[in-house]
Design a protein around this motif. Structure first.
Motif, mmCIF file in Angstrom:
data_model
loop_
_atom_site.group_PDB
_atom_site.id
_atom_site.type_symbol
_atom_site.label_atom_id
_atom_site.label_comp_id
_atom_site.label_asym_id
_atom_site.label_seq_id
_atom_site.Cartn_x
_atom_site.Cartn_y
_atom_site.Cartn_z
ATOM 1 N N SER A 39 4.628 -5.939 13.632
ATOM 2 C CA SER A 39 3.891 -6.953 14.383
ATOM 3 C C SER A 39 2.449 -6.518 14.572
ATOM 4 O O SER A 39 2.162 -5.325 14.708
ATOM 5 N N ASP A 40 1.550 -7.489 14.598
ATOM 6 C CA ASP A 40 0.132 -7.248 14.854
ATOM 7 C C ASP A 40 -0.452 -6.111 14.007
ATOM 8 O O ASP A 40 -1.019 -5.148 14.542
ATOM 9 N N PRO A 41 -0.329 -6.206 12.679
ATOM 10 C CA PRO A 41 -0.857 -5.135 11.840
ATOM 11 C C PRO A 41 -2.382 -5.090 11.891
ATOM 12 O O PRO A 41 -3.041 -6.090 12.164
ATOM 13 N N THR A 42 -2.914 -3.929 11.610
ATOM 14 C CA THR A 42 -4.362 -3.764 11.509
ATOM 15 C C THR A 42 -4.761 -3.791 10.040
ATOM 16 O O THR A 42 -3.920 -3.609 9.143
ATOM 17 N N TYR A 43 -6.044 -3.982 9.805
ATOM 18 C CA TYR A 43 -6.566 -3.966 8.443
ATOM 19 C C TYR A 43 -6.222 -2.640 7.766
ATOM 20 O O TYR A 43 -5.806 -2.615 6.603
ATOM 21 N N GLU A 44 -6.395 -1.544 8.469
ATOM 22 C CA GLU A 44 -6.112 -0.232 7.882
ATOM 23 C C GLU A 44 -4.636 -0.092 7.502
ATOM 24 O O GLU A 44 -4.313 0.478 6.462
ATOM 25 N N GLN A 45 -3.732 -0.598 8.336
ATOM 26 C CA GLN A 45 -2.305 -0.534 8.010
ATOM 27 C C GLN A 45 -1.992 -1.369 6.768
ATOM 28 O O GLN A 45 -1.263 -0.923 5.885
ATOM 29 N N VAL A 46 -2.546 -2.563 6.696
ATOM 30 C CA VAL A 46 -2.285 -3.445 5.554
ATOM 31 C C VAL A 46 -2.932 -2.887 4.294
ATOM 32 O O VAL A 46 -2.325 -2.876 3.221
ATOM 33 N N LYS A 47 -4.151 -2.385 4.431
ATOM 34 C CA LYS A 47 -4.891 -1.864 3.275
ATOM 35 C C LYS A 47 -4.149 -0.700 2.610
ATOM 36 O O LYS A 47 -4.232 -0.528 1.393
ATOM 37 N N ARG A 48 -3.417 0.074 3.381
ATOM 38 C CA ARG A 48 -2.648 1.192 2.813
ATOM 39 C C ARG A 48 -1.521 0.693 1.902
ATOM 40 O O ARG A 48 -0.989 1.444 1.101
ATOM 41 N N GLY A 49 -1.130 -0.574 2.069
ATOM 42 C CA GLY A 49 -0.096 -1.149 1.217
ATOM 43 C C GLY A 49 1.320 -0.779 1.595
ATOM 44 O O GLY A 49 2.252 -1.003 0.816
ATOM 45 N N THR A 50 1.513 -0.253 2.786
ATOM 46 C CA THR A 50 2.850 0.186 3.188
ATOM 47 C C THR A 50 3.476 -0.704 4.265
ATOM 48 O O THR A 50 4.630 -0.500 4.627
ATOM 49 N N SER A 51 2.736 -1.698 4.749
ATOM 50 C CA SER A 51 3.254 -2.538 5.842
ATOM 51 C C SER A 51 4.064 -3.725 5.330
ATOM 52 O O SER A 51 4.759 -4.376 6.106
ATOM 53 N N GLY A 52 3.940 -4.026 4.054
ATOM 54 C CA GLY A 52 4.643 -5.179 3.495
ATOM 55 C C GLY A 52 3.892 -6.491 3.624
ATOM 56 O O GLY A 52 4.336 -7.517 3.129
ATOM 57 N N HIS A 53 2.743 -6.466 4.280
ATOM 58 C CA HIS A 53 1.966 -7.691 4.473
ATOM 59 C C HIS A 53 1.140 -8.042 3.236
ATOM 60 O O HIS A 53 0.806 -7.186 2.440
ATOM 61 N N TYR A 54 0.832 -9.314 3.133
ATOM 62 C CA TYR A 54 -0.138 -9.830 2.185
ATOM 63 C C TYR A 54 -1.425 -10.102 2.947
ATOM 64 O O TYR A 54 -1.367 -10.539 4.102
ATOM 65 N N GLU A 55 -2.572 -9.904 2.325
ATOM 66 C CA GLU A 55 -3.804 -10.482 2.864
ATOM 67 C C GLU A 55 -3.736 -11.963 2.512
ATOM 68 O O GLU A 55 -3.410 -12.321 1.372
#
Length: 173
Positions: A39-55
């Motif tokens: 929940s509430d991911p940060t840009y740094e978490q998403v940018k690492r590619g490990t959170s499972g989120h898409y931009e």
């Protein structure tokens, strides 16, 4: 005024705002994240590619002025729908392409548009853009909103270096 919501992942979200924002009937375009495990991911978490989120971008639009099918027609030429590992110079699962539908009508229209693109013969490789149900959309941090306006020099340099515009000219124009 009627408002509907559409969500598209087209690689780097900075490059996905301007094409939609410039259309009559578009009320807002928000950069953010969708589809991950936290929940509430940060840009740094998403940018690492490990959170499972898409931009992705969330688009609020007036369907009496701009139809969902028009959004689809604008989405496809912004991306390389054959790349399963990212977009242009942005590599990783966070930069994959997807259409996130918010209702059955959007699912049907997105599926139809993908089938039409597949059968058009425009691309030799398979179309890998996924069509997925929308989950929670998390707006990105303020510095990522309207990036093409707030950081125009950096945005133009990054976009040019990405190869996106060259790809669009070669495959879509």
């Amino acid at each position: 005024m009627a408002t509907e919501r559409a969500i598209f992942a087209g690689g780097c979200f900075w490059c996905m705002v301007q094409p939609f924002e410039e259309q009559a009937g578009i009320q807002a375009v928000t950069s953010g994240y969708i589809g991950g495990e936290i929940s509430d991911p940060t840009y740094e978490q998403v940018k690492r590619g490990t959170s499972g989120h898409y931009e992705a971008v969330e688009i609020l639009f007036d369907p009496t002025l701009y139809k969902y099918t028009q959004l689809l027609d604008l989405f496809w030429p912004q991306i390389d729908p054959t790349d399963p590992d990212g977009q242009f110079h942005d590599r990783g699962s966070q930069y994959r392409t997807a259409i996130f539908y918010v209702n059955d009508e959007q699912k049907e229209l997105a599926t139809k548009s993908k089938i039409e693109l597949e059968s058009s013969g425009r691309f030799k490789q398979p179309i890998v853009t996924e069509i997925k149900p929308a989950t929670t959309f998390y707006p990105a941090e303020a510095e990522h909103q309207q990036f093409y306006k707030t950081n125009p020099a950096y945005y133009k340099t990054d976009r040019k270096a990405s190869g996106r515009d060259e790809f669009i000219r070669h495959h879509w124009e």
